[in-house]
Design an enzyme around this catalytic site. Structure first.
Site, PDB file in Angstrom:
ATOM      1  N   GLU A  60      34.774  39.826  48.721  1.00  0.00           N
ATOM      2  CA  GLU A  60      35.689  39.642  49.903  1.00  0.00           C
ATOM      3  C   GLU A  60      35.006  39.551  51.231  1.00  0.00           C
ATOM      4  O   GLU A  60      35.807  39.859  52.170  1.00  0.00           O
ATOM      5  CB  GLU A  60      37.052  40.562  49.992  1.00  0.00           C
ATOM      6  CG  GLU A  60      37.605  40.681  48.639  1.00  0.00           C
ATOM      7  CD  GLU A  60      38.826  41.679  48.284  1.00  0.00           C
ATOM      8  OE1 GLU A  60      38.872  42.407  49.535  1.00  0.00           O
ATOM      9  OE2 GLU A  60      39.782  41.550  47.510  1.00  0.00           O
ATOM     10  N   GLU A 129      40.941  38.589  41.091  1.00  0.00           N
ATOM     11  CA  GLU A 129      41.723  40.075  41.195  1.00  0.00           C
ATOM     12  C   GLU A 129      43.296  39.543  41.462  1.00  0.00           C
ATOM     13  O   GLU A 129      43.785  39.049  42.353  1.00  0.00           O
ATOM     14  CB  GLU A 129      41.248  40.704  42.430  1.00  0.00           C
ATOM     15  CG  GLU A 129      40.002  41.448  42.324  1.00  0.00           C
ATOM     16  CD  GLU A 129      39.795  42.341  43.360  1.00  0.00           C
ATOM     17  OE1 GLU A 129      40.717  42.710  44.160  1.00  0.00           O
ATOM     18  OE2 GLU A 129      38.495  42.727  43.682  1.00  0.00           O
TER      19      GLU A 129
END
Length: 683
Positions: A60, A129
């Site tokens: 991320e 995710e």
């Protein structure tokens, strides 16, 4: 640890995390190579015949690049290049890295990834995710994500060409010891996951997702080898259709309306689609699964108290922490130093102590107060060895300011402030530079106004005396520092408690009920259970009486537990217990009633299910499409209970089905609810 990066690395001179910084890159490369070599040695990569099919570098980073400026992009590209040079023989991925260079695959992390597109047509669409819940923070209510919404998101993803989907997390866990981050993330990392923190299936979520993936599995061949097409079936009604050369045809029919159930026509057949749902048709004819129709039973779980069976020979013992500097001070400075930079995260605790003189003439009026400002995360304040108050930040704002009334005495006054951390910052740009500890201390109400003690001479002590003596270790159980007590004091701050306990009966998972205590840490046989803090959430903390799965999910939706402790029970693995001679150690910061501490067993209290003619029970294991679903399949409900047999039907509640419902698509008007409280006997 800072999000997998050790704290000590922050103190290597010149190191800045996650940017084009040579010391950081050097350690990152060394660590990555070390881990990859371990995997290679064990033949774990798919290229070696092992189970690892993908490897990830960074996480991320693309979401936080901007604050790092010109050094961000070179670092991201270096990380990709360094990873590729490891020669794992499997693809590398970078989650949320929108410009991941070929052949590194950029992937999606989110509640929904159906609209995500990789940055190259040669890269597969990966969802790394999918969050089935959200983390909890002390002092807040508990978030829940409905299974209907998770299934909707997954079905949409595969309908829109998704290749791989991964749940984060599928099995909830526990932040044992001091491993919780945040700060303020709870010791429980249950995450409302399909398998809960205690290792038990969370129904109906687990079973609903199981049936979802069985249904998608029925579409496997055509999904892999077919061509896709998109059809609009009306406003907010969609069909994603796949056909292959062998005549296979599958369809995902979606109603993305957040309120209205609808009827659609697809290939000359009518289908009812509840709002915010997807129907899966492995043969473009028969619906085997709808994401909004939960066929699985629901298990109601309870924490059943199991009295804390203490040893008949040994009762409670205590050890009282000295307030302020115990032993010799570690540092003496004019002004404040950062908490984390001082403790290096070896402990939650740092004492700040100073003294000041008060003339008798300055006591006039008596309305004195101490004003404390802190970067976080918590503080216990003592004046002349008496507790005057506590203050805390929270998950959204670690810093806090507090005013506490005090009673000064003429002459020397000693102010001792125990600064406490509750986990480290684990996300965001430059997160390793987010500090903690005091920034200002002032005394008001003096005859000459407010006195600022911030630049005073402050003495510092790292950690607690009980930590120094390792009172939590089993071999310290007979340490002479422990004082046996027939009736240990209650509501006493800075107190260590020790007691020998028996193993809770049965084989159900075990939690430690700490509702009667204030805040602190607990150990069993030297194993760190974690930070406990039954901090109560606000009664108005976004909770709702019911949870509507329809519409986009966010962590503030479907919350429960307002006005209740964020975390009351703390998971204690049964493997930590000995057959006998178990030592439970508690360090209490604020004060509580140790006599009300209990173990609790996590057990099923009841099972229930919803059934109607619109919820036919389809055998997804044997379905082959040869038997058409003409709507005449008998509606069934299956109930089961772990470890017990349902031996007696005690009650049955039926909601009558209207002969002619005003709205034939309104399933709530045509639902039978069957509720079975159980009479149980062992299998």
């Amino acid at each position: 640890m800072h999000r997998g990066v050790p704290v000590w690395l922050h103190y290597v001179p010149g190191t800045v995390f996650r940017t084009n910084n040579e010391p950081f890159k050097s350690h990152m490369k060394r660590f990555t190579t070390y881990i990859v070599d371990m995997m290679k040695k064990e033949q774990l990569f798919a290229s070696q015949g092992g189970p690892i099919i993908l490897a990830q570098i960074e996480n991320e980073y693309g979401d936080i690049e901007q604050p790092y400026g010109a050094d961000a992009k070179p670092y991201a590209m270096w990380a990709a290049s360094m990873a590729l040079a490891q020669n794992t023989g499997v693809p590398w991925i970078m989650c949320q890295q929108y410009d991941a260079p070929d052949p590194v695959i950029n992937t999606c992390n989110s509640f929904y990834c159906d609209q995500f597109k990789p940055n190259s047509p040669t890269k597969p669409k990966l969802w790394t995710e999918n969050w089935p819940g959200w983390f909890q923070t002390f002092g807040e209510s508990n978030p829940h994500r409905p299974p209907e919404d998770i299934a909707f998101a997954v079905a949409r993803f595969f309908g829109k060409g998704g290749s791989v989907q991964n749940y984060y997390v599928y099995h909830g866990g526990t932040n044992f010891g001091r491993t919780a981050g945040g700060p303020f993330i709870t010791t429980s990392y249950d995450y409302d996951a399909p398998i809960d923190e205690y290792g038990l299936r969370r129904l109906p979520k687990w079973a609903h997702l199981r049936d979802l993936h069985k249904s998608i599995k029925l579409c496997e061949h055509t999904l892999l080898y077919g061509n896709s097409s998109f059809l609009s079936l009306g406003p907010q009604l969609e069909a994603d259709v796949y056909t292959d050369n062998s005549g296979g045809c599958i369809a995902f029919l979606a109603n993305v309306d957040t309120e209205k159930d609808k009827v659609v026509t697809f290939q000359n057949r009518s289908y009812d689609l509840p709002a915010w749902s997807v129907s899966i048709l492995p043969d473009c004819k028969n619906v085997v699964f709808n994401t909004a129709k939960v066929q699985s039973q629901t298990l109601m779980m309870d924490m059943v108290p199991s009295r804390l069976q203490t040893s008949k020979l040994d009762g409670w013992s205590i050890f009282r922490e000295k307030i302020g500097i115990w032993g010799k001070s570690d540092l003496v400075r004019n002004g404040f130093i950062d908490h984390i930079n001082t403790t290096k995260d070896y402990t939650d605790y740092l004492w700040y102590t100073t003294s000041f003189h008060v003339d008798r003439s300055h006591l006039a009026g008596g309305n004195h107060a101490v004003h404390i400002d802190s970067k976080g995360h918590a503080v216990q304040a003592f004046l002349n060895n008496e507790l005057i108050g506590s203050a805390y930040g929270n998950g959204s704002k670690s810093s806090f300011s507090v005013e506490m009334p005090i009673k000064l005495r003429a002459g020397k006054n000693e102010l001792s402030l125990l600064s406490m951390t509750v986990g480290l910052q684990t996300a965001g740009p430059f997160y390793e530079w987010v500090g903690a500890g005091l920034t200002s201390v002032k005394i008001s109400g003096m005859e000459n106004g407010t006195v600022d003690l911030s630049s005073n001479n402050w003495a510092y002590k790292i950690g607690l005396e009980g930590e120094y003596y390792s009172l939590f270790k089993p071999d310290q159980g007979k340490n002479e520092r422990w004082m046996p007590q027939t009736e240990p004091p209650k509501n006493q701050p800075l107190t260590w408690y020790k007691v020998n306990v028996d193993v809770p009966q049965g084989d159900d998972p075990v939690g430690l009920d700490m509702q009667s205590m204030g805040k602190g840490q607990a150990w069993l046989n030297g194993n760190a259970i974690g930070r406990y803090w039954p901090r109560t959430s606000s009664v108005s903390d976004r909770c709702t009486s019911s949870c509507n799965y329809r519409g986009s999910f966010s962590p503030n939706k479907c919350r429960t537990g307002c006005g209740q402790p964020t975390q009351r029970w703390y998971h204690v693995p049964r493997s930590w217990f000995h057959p006998s001679g178990n030592t439970l150690v508690i360090f209490e910061e604020k004060g509580g009633d140790h006599t009300k501490i209990t173990f609790s067993r996590r057990t099923v209290s009841s099972v229930c299910s919803f059934v109607s003619e619109h919820y036919p029970l389809i055998d997804l294991e044997s379905w082959d499409g040869s038997t058409p679903d003409d709507g005449r399949n008998a509606a069934k409900v299956k109930l089961s209970c772990p470890k017990v047999k349902i031996s007696l039907l005690l009650s049955l509640r039926v909601l009558e089905i209207p002969a002619e419902p005003a709205d034939p698509i309104n399933k709530e008007a045509a639902t039978i609810r069957t509720l079975y409280p159980l009479s149980r006997r062992p299998v």
